[in-house]
Design an enzyme around this catalytic site. Structure first.
Site, PDB file in Angstrom:
ATOM      1  N   CYS A 294      18.418 -41.867  20.003  1.00 29.22           N
ATOM      2  CA  CYS A 294      19.126 -42.522  18.891  1.00 29.22           C
ATOM      3  C   CYS A 294      20.595 -42.116  18.855  1.00 29.22           C
ATOM      4  O   CYS A 294      21.466 -42.941  18.551  1.00 29.22           O
ATOM      5  CB  CYS A 294      18.450 -42.197  17.562  1.00 29.22           C
ATOM      6  SG  CYS A 294      16.814 -42.946  17.430  1.00 29.22           S
TER       7      CYS A 294
ATOM      8  N   ARG B 162      15.795 -35.803  15.410  1.00 24.03           N
ATOM      9  CA  ARG B 162      16.129 -34.955  16.557  1.00 24.03           C
ATOM     10  C   ARG B 162      16.401 -35.775  17.810  1.00 24.03           C
ATOM     11  O   ARG B 162      16.693 -35.234  18.867  1.00 24.03           O
ATOM     12  CB  ARG B 162      14.930 -34.045  16.882  1.00 24.03           C
ATOM     13  CG  ARG B 162      14.748 -32.925  15.909  1.00 24.03           C
ATOM     14  CD  ARG B 162      14.051 -31.778  16.600  1.00 24.03           C
ATOM     15  NE  ARG B 162      12.602 -31.865  16.506  1.00 24.03           N
ATOM     16  CZ  ARG B 162      11.770 -31.001  17.076  1.00 24.03           C
ATOM     17  NH1 ARG B 162      12.237 -30.021  17.811  1.00 24.03           N
ATOM     18  NH2 ARG B 162      10.478 -31.126  16.942  1.00 24.03           N
ATOM     19  N   SER B 163      16.265 -37.092  17.690  1.00 32.64           N
ATOM     20  CA  SER B 163      16.214 -37.950  18.864  1.00 32.64           C
ATOM     21  C   SER B 163      17.532 -38.006  19.653  1.00 32.64           C
ATOM     22  O   SER B 163      18.575 -38.411  19.132  1.00 32.64           O
ATOM     23  CB  SER B 163      15.816 -39.363  18.425  1.00 32.64           C
ATOM     24  OG  SER B 163      16.021 -40.287  19.474  1.00 32.64           O
ATOM     25  N   ASN B 164      17.456 -37.616  20.923  1.00 31.29           N
ATOM     26  CA  ASN B 164      18.596 -37.775  21.829  1.00 31.29           C
ATOM     27  C   ASN B 164      18.884 -39.260  22.051  1.00 31.29           C
ATOM     28  O   ASN B 164      20.035 -39.683  22.140  1.00 31.29           O
ATOM     29  CB  ASN B 164      18.298 -37.109  23.176  1.00 31.29           C
ATOM     30  CG  ASN B 164      18.199 -35.594  23.058  1.00 31.29           C
ATOM     31  OD1 ASN B 164      19.046 -34.955  22.450  1.00 31.29           O
ATOM     32  ND2 ASN B 164      17.153 -35.019  23.632  1.00 31.29           N
TER      33      ASN B 164
END
Ligand SMILES: *Cc1c(COP(=O)(O)O)cnc(C)c1O
Length: 315
Positions: free
Chosen positions: A69, A65-67
């Site tokens: 990355c 879910r990482s913004n």
């Protein structure tokens, strides 16, 4: 991708008027790189550093879910540079961000959360042995460079005040690793400003959460030969985390719907929408009235679309 020439992100008035306060929002979600947000603002400086170090590939860490990355993978791809992402297998469900990360051709290594630091070390070692010069970025863009990017954002806020003649009594934001908050607190300290900067935690509890922010603040200030601050300098509010990271309730969904309808601004239930709700609870509880309040929109637009179906349902 032009990573250097950007103007300050907009600050605009909101329709919210709880307790006769006036609400403004700084649209860092419109930061003009890869869907914006605080991760894009931080990434810009990390890639400047990477370039000056003459590194040729990048290694970082984050969930599907990482913004963070997504932004790192996007900028790396635009430079034709390999990007390696170490990701916890516990939270690897596909999302808009993970789909984009795949599209950008990043190499994702899944591992249990307990093996993350060992996996990062072995990836770095492997790349060096192959003759590459890898650049490591901590999860969430944590660290001195991330802090600097929000000292810069603080300068933009002061510039806005200078031009408009107004003053923000409070700055609110959602806080995770605390780097964003730390940068704002450092900016405030360097100018000797009096206003309050209040971080609404999206996951971490005190005392750990506020200690991490304070450590970031003081490592930055010491590097600038400034006097370190005491714990009272950091307002890290952990009353609105509910059951932890990503957990949300109907009031948060209602907050997001109402801001989308009345202001046309997308928020999400993990970060900005949750914090906006928490901020209003805090304002009510502390009886804050007739102030100018600035909320920092830290981005996460792809998460808004992940949550969109859920937002439609009344319950
Ligand atoms: C990562 C993130 C945060 C938290 O920022 P920190 O600097 O880690 O506190 C807040 N909002 C959004 C949208 C994020 O992606």
């Amino acid at each position: 991708m032009d990573l250097i020439n950007y103007q300050a992100t907009p600050i605009q008035k909101m329709s919210e008027n709880q307790n006769n306060n006036t609400f403004f929002i700084k649209r860092d979600d419109l930061f003009p790189v890869s869907f914006g947000g605080n991760k894009a603002r931080k990434a810009l400086l990390f890639f400047e550093d990477l370039t000056s170090e003459k590194s040729d590939c990048v290694v970082t860490y984050g969930s599907s879910r990482s913004n963070h990355c997504r932004v790192i993978a996007n900028i790396a791809a635009s430079k034709g540079m390999s990007c390696y992402i170490i990701s916890p297998s516990e939270s690897s469900d596909p999302t808009s961000n993970s789909t984009m990360i795949e599209l950008f051709g990043a190499f994702v290594t899944l591992c249990p959360v307990s093996k993350v630091s060992i996996t990062i070390d072995s990836k770095m070692k492997e790349l060096k042995e192959k003759g590459y010069k890898p650049y490591f970025i901590q999860g969430g863009g944590h660290g001195e460079i991330g802090t600097q990017s929000y000292v810069n954002a603080y300068e933009e806020i002061r510039d806005y005040e200078k031009v408009t003649g107004m003053y923000f009594d409070y700055i609110f934001l959602t806080t995770g690793t605390g780097t964003t908050q730390a940068g704002l607190v450092c900016g405030k300290t360097l100018h000797g400003d009096e206003r309050e900067i209040i971080g609404i935690s999206n996951a971490r509890k005190n005392p750990y959460g506020s200690q991490v922010v304070l450590d970031s603040v003081n490592s930055y200030l010491l590097n600038k030969n400034e006097v370190p601050l005491g714990s009272e300098a950091v307002s890290f509010i952990d009353n609105y985390i509910l059951d932890g990271y990503g957990s949300h309730n109907d009031e948060i969904k209602q907050t997001i719907r109402s801001i989308l309808i009345n202001d046309g601004i997308p928020m999400d239930a993990t970060y900005t929408g949750k914090a906006f709700w928490g901020m209003k609870e805090y304002i009510y509880k502390n009886d804050i009235t007739r102030k100018n309040i600035l909320f920092i929109h830290t981005g996460g637009t792809p998460l808004f679309f992940d949550n969109l179906e859920d937002l439609k349902n009344e319950r």
